[in-house]
Enzyme design. Structure first.
Site, mmCIF file in Angstrom:
data_model
loop_
_atom_site.group_PDB
_atom_site.id
_atom_site.type_symbol
_atom_site.label_atom_id
_atom_site.label_comp_id
_atom_site.label_asym_id
_atom_site.label_seq_id
_atom_site.Cartn_x
_atom_site.Cartn_y
_atom_site.Cartn_z
ATOM 1 N N ASP A 203 0.863 -1.170 0.000
ATOM 2 C CA ASP A 203 0.000 0.000 0.000
ATOM 3 C C ASP A 203 0.909 1.233 0.000
ATOM 4 O O ASP A 203 2.130 1.143 0.148
ATOM 5 C CB ASP A 203 -0.941 -0.004 1.203
ATOM 6 C CG ASP A 203 -2.237 0.749 0.920
ATOM 7 O OD1 ASP A 203 -2.238 1.642 0.049
ATOM 8 O OD2 ASP A 203 -3.253 0.447 1.563
ATOM 9 N N TYR A 204 0.313 2.385 -0.152
ATOM 10 C CA TYR A 204 1.035 3.647 -0.363
ATOM 11 C C TYR A 204 2.017 3.916 0.785
ATOM 12 O O TYR A 204 1.613 4.218 1.892
ATOM 13 C CB TYR A 204 0.000 4.764 -0.451
ATOM 14 C CG TYR A 204 0.428 6.044 -1.107
ATOM 15 C CD1 TYR A 204 1.385 6.869 -0.529
ATOM 16 C CD2 TYR A 204 -0.141 6.466 -2.296
ATOM 17 C CE1 TYR A 204 1.754 8.067 -1.111
ATOM 18 C CE2 TYR A 204 0.218 7.664 -2.891
ATOM 19 C CZ TYR A 204 1.160 8.458 -2.295
ATOM 20 O OH TYR A 204 1.514 9.639 -2.887
#
Length: 751
Positions: free
Chosen positions: A290-291
């Site tokens: 994820d980011y």
């Protein structure tokens, strides 16, 4: 007779030949792909290989902290192989041209984007859409989203989110399918099939991404990015099944979760990423972080710096680093130090290149960058029609005293009140991709399209969504007093749910509830139209208002869909996929909890209950009213005992006892009375939709097999145990008819 037999033999041989040829062609295609990729990997430098493991954002859209602005230079130097937050055919064509024509090896880029519940045509938020219980319609929404997004140069969506969520304080509950494992798994499969279609190389297909792996929905205190601490049994019983369902449906990518699990952040969790996903489940695609979740492992306190974070994540099985640049900066150094093997690097690169190959990007890098196709396949009449239909199906009628709904189209005066009554911007919800709220239909517009020319709308905003200004109350009350019915459109703003949008208080925000209290004093019939991304605590509203419609955030066609229901052109059929608590103090509250050693007893203080509120929810899982009434017969079972190989048929007859045609979702639940570990009070195991005209009846039959009774037993083997079971069927998880049967054998069941 002999001729018939000969013909059947020839047909069998021909079919077998065709099947064999197809398998041979498939093997040949795989061989060609692997040979091409192996040859390409041999030519790549270490830095170019690491580039394929690196995902950076463009400057087109922002979905997190911006860390880099030199992505075009990175493309030219082969230091990034994928870009996200980039779309439109022209924009992505220009970026792809850099990769294909200005780099040494001409490897095409993979473009990703958060296409969650529609791309240009926006459908209901995922939680809302799940309340349709319509798997084919949900799959169609994802299919349309894939058509639109791929027409704008996108290859890959960071969806579906398949996290089971049982805490409505958590903002991201809006992105999933609710609290139930069985239904959530079926919806995960439907969305994967919709996004990816039947041919990954087709120009209208998107790579799907199952996220967030894993147990993100169990974040403590309902706070985003927070710690998750659950047992292995809970992991396997509740949180892993939707991911396995997505995998079985052919999902091509997984995204690791922000949270930790068993003391290790999911992004660096070898047990999750390697042992379960890649080894046990044999997942052949790639895993993306994820980011910046790789970098964030420093704050978790499991690594000292970004270099250690890169090492932990990569050795755990994370193939691609989103935005954090830890692989970009440190993997070459880690390889040279002998801490990461080149063999590991090649395996991850191969996984990513295979996805690019299967997308057809090596044959035609510009396949998804066709501006003519972009003009023809965005927000078509067909797409908007489906958006309206799925929006109507997602609406849940929570209350309808005195049959206040539907409203007569010839009614003289309607007071339309509330901060969302003439709003467009919030209708498309959070994570609305490239949706344009200016093209959405407001409730005001929807109502105007329905009413007769003699009906007058008295509009007053009354208040804002979240501030405390009551200056608009006076105008709203004046309108209400002149009306025949009040329609109050209230709820959250779109930004109040979704990522990083958690709430500790689930009442209507601002002074909206106070405005409702004042409107109630007018004595006029009062309907509340709710817009929200999570269950709200609306006990006062339920007790005092005449009608309540839960509409979530319905997307582009929201106003038309709501008006269809308000005025009876569509009979609401939605059913809740998440429990509504009476107060936030009951959370977590879900239908398939377990009993305690001291179940609630009102006469005995020393039992499991609250002093100030019932244990029961305001609205249970599966709840949803209709403009008609359905009556259920007692259950019938075709047998009272079953072995491992048997099937029990459970039937219930449903009658439409009202005056309008309606659709009912008949739900099947099972309870295992005694197990080697404690079992839930109920578990959803089936559902069927039935449409009945007034006065008509229909019989719904479910089949129960041993697999429906399986669970992770005391030794964590997956199987069944002989014993007694209850079976329930009804209109929701609380209002059911009951039967019972016995399983005569124990045994292991294939997962």
């Amino acid at each position: 007779m002999k001729k018939s037999i000969c013909f059947l033999c020839l047909l069998f041989v021909f079919t077998l030949f065709q099947s064999t040829m197809a398998k041979n062609d498939e093997k040949k295609d795989i061989f060609v792909m692997r040979q091409k990729i192996d040859n390409l990997i041999k030519e790549m430098t270490l830095e170019e290989k690491v580039g394929q493991l690196t995902l950076f954002t463009s400057d087109w859209d922002v979905t997190g902290p911006t860390m880099r602005s030199t992505y075009k230079d990175d493309i030219r130097s082969g230091k990034t192989g994928s870009i996200f937050n980039a779309y439109t055919a022209k924009y992505n064509y220009d970026l792809q041209k850099i990769a294909v024509e200005e780099t040494r090896l001409h490897i095409p880029l993979l473009f990703g984007y958060d296409v969650i519940h529609g791309h240009r045509t926006i459908f209901p938020i995922s939680l809302g859409e799940s309340c349709s219980w319509d798997l084919s319609a949900i799959e169609k929404s994802a299919r349309i989203a894939a058509i639109e997004a791929s027409a704008e140069g996108i290859h890959w969506t960071f969806a579906p989110m398949v996290d089971i969520a049982r805490d409505p304080r958590w903002g991201r509950i809006s992105e999933g399918a609710g609290e139930d494992v069985y239904l959530g798994t079926l919806i995960a499969k439907a969305r994967v099939k919709g996004f990816q279609g039947n041919d990954m190389s087709a120009p209208d297909s998107l790579l799907a991404c199952a996220k967030h792996y894993c147990a993100y929905g169990a974040a403590q205190a309902g706070r985003d990015y927070s710690t998750v601490d659950i047992s292995q049994r809970e992991l396997f019983s509740t949180y892993l099944p939707p991911f396995k369902g997505a995998l079985d449906a052919g999902v091509c990518t997984f995204m690791s979760a922000f949270n930790e699990l068993d003391g290790v952040p999911c992004t660096g969790n070898k047990y999750l990423l390697d042992e379960i996903l890649k080894k046990k489940w044999r997942f052949a695609g790639f895993v993306v972080s994820d980011y910046t979740s790789v970098n964030e492992m420093i704050c978790h306190g499991i690594v000292a710096d970004e270099k250690e974070a890169a090492l932990l994540a990569f050795n755990a099985g994370l193939d691609m680093d989103m935005q954090g640049a830890t692989y970009y900066k440190y993997l070459p150094e880690l390889v040279r130090e002998g801490k990461v093997s080149i063999h590991q690097i090649d395996n991850s690169v191969r996984r990513i290149l295979e996805m690019k190959y299967k997308k057809g990007l090596f044959d035609n890098p510009y396949l998804y960058c066709d501006e003519k196709r972009e003009k023809n396949y965005v927000m078509t009449e067909e797409f908007l029609s489906h958006a309206r239909d799925i929006a109507r199906k997602s609406i849940v009628l929570l209350k309808n005293d005195h049959h206040i709904l539907p409203i007569n189209k010839d009614i003289k005066t309607i007071a339309l009140i509330g901060p969302l009554a003439d709003d467009r911007e919030n209708l498309i919800g959070s994570w609305c991709a490239a949706g344009d709220w200016k093209k959405s239909v407001s409730v005001m517009e929807g109502i105007k399209s329905k009413i007769s020319s003699s009906t007058e709308i008295l509009y007053a905003k009354g208040c804002s969504i979240s501030d405390t200004d009551k200056k608009g109350f006076k105008e709203a009350l004046e309108a209400a007093k002149k009306s025949d019915v009040i329609v109050a459109v209230m709820g959250e703003s779109a930004s109040m749910s979704g990522e990083a949008s958690c709430r500790s208080n689930l009442d209507l925000p601002g002074v909206q509830k106070e405005l409702l209290m004042e409107l109630k004093k007018t004595g006029k019939p009062l309907v509340l139209v709710l817009m929200n991304g999570r269950p709200l605590t609306i006990s006062w509203e339920d007790e005092n208002l005449d009608g309540i419609l839960e509409t979530w955030f319905l997307g582009t066609e929201a106003g038309n869909a709501i008006a269809d229901v308000l005025f009876g052109d569509y009979n609401p059929s939605g059913k809740l996929t998440v429990t509504f608590p009476r107060t936030a103090g009951q959370i977590p509250l879900y239908y398939n909890m377990k009993n305690t050693g001291r179940p609630m007893d009102e006469k005995n203080k020393y039992t499991s209950k609250y002093l100030d509120v019932p244990n029961s929810p305001l609205y249970p899982f599966g709840y949803g009213l209709s403009y008609t009434t359905f009556e259920y017969s007692p259950l019938t079972l075709d047998k009272k005992e079953m072995s491992l190989k048997d099937t029990i048929k459970v039937s219930v007859t449903v009658k439409n006892a009202g005056s309008v045609t309606g659709e009912e979702t008949v739900q099947l639940y099972i309870m295992d009375l005694v197990g080697s570990v404690t079992r839930p009070v109920k578990e959803l195991k089936g559902f069927k939709k039935i449409t009945l005209a007034p006065g008509k009846s229909g019989t719904v039959t479910f089949e129960i097999t041993a697999k429906d009774l399986a669970f992770y037993r005391k030794d964590m083997s997956y199987g069944v145990e002989a014993g007694d079971f209850k079976v329930f069927a009804g209109t929701n998880s609380s209002e059911v008819k009951e039967g019972n049967f016995r399983l005569t054998q124990s045994g292991v069941i294939q997962e």
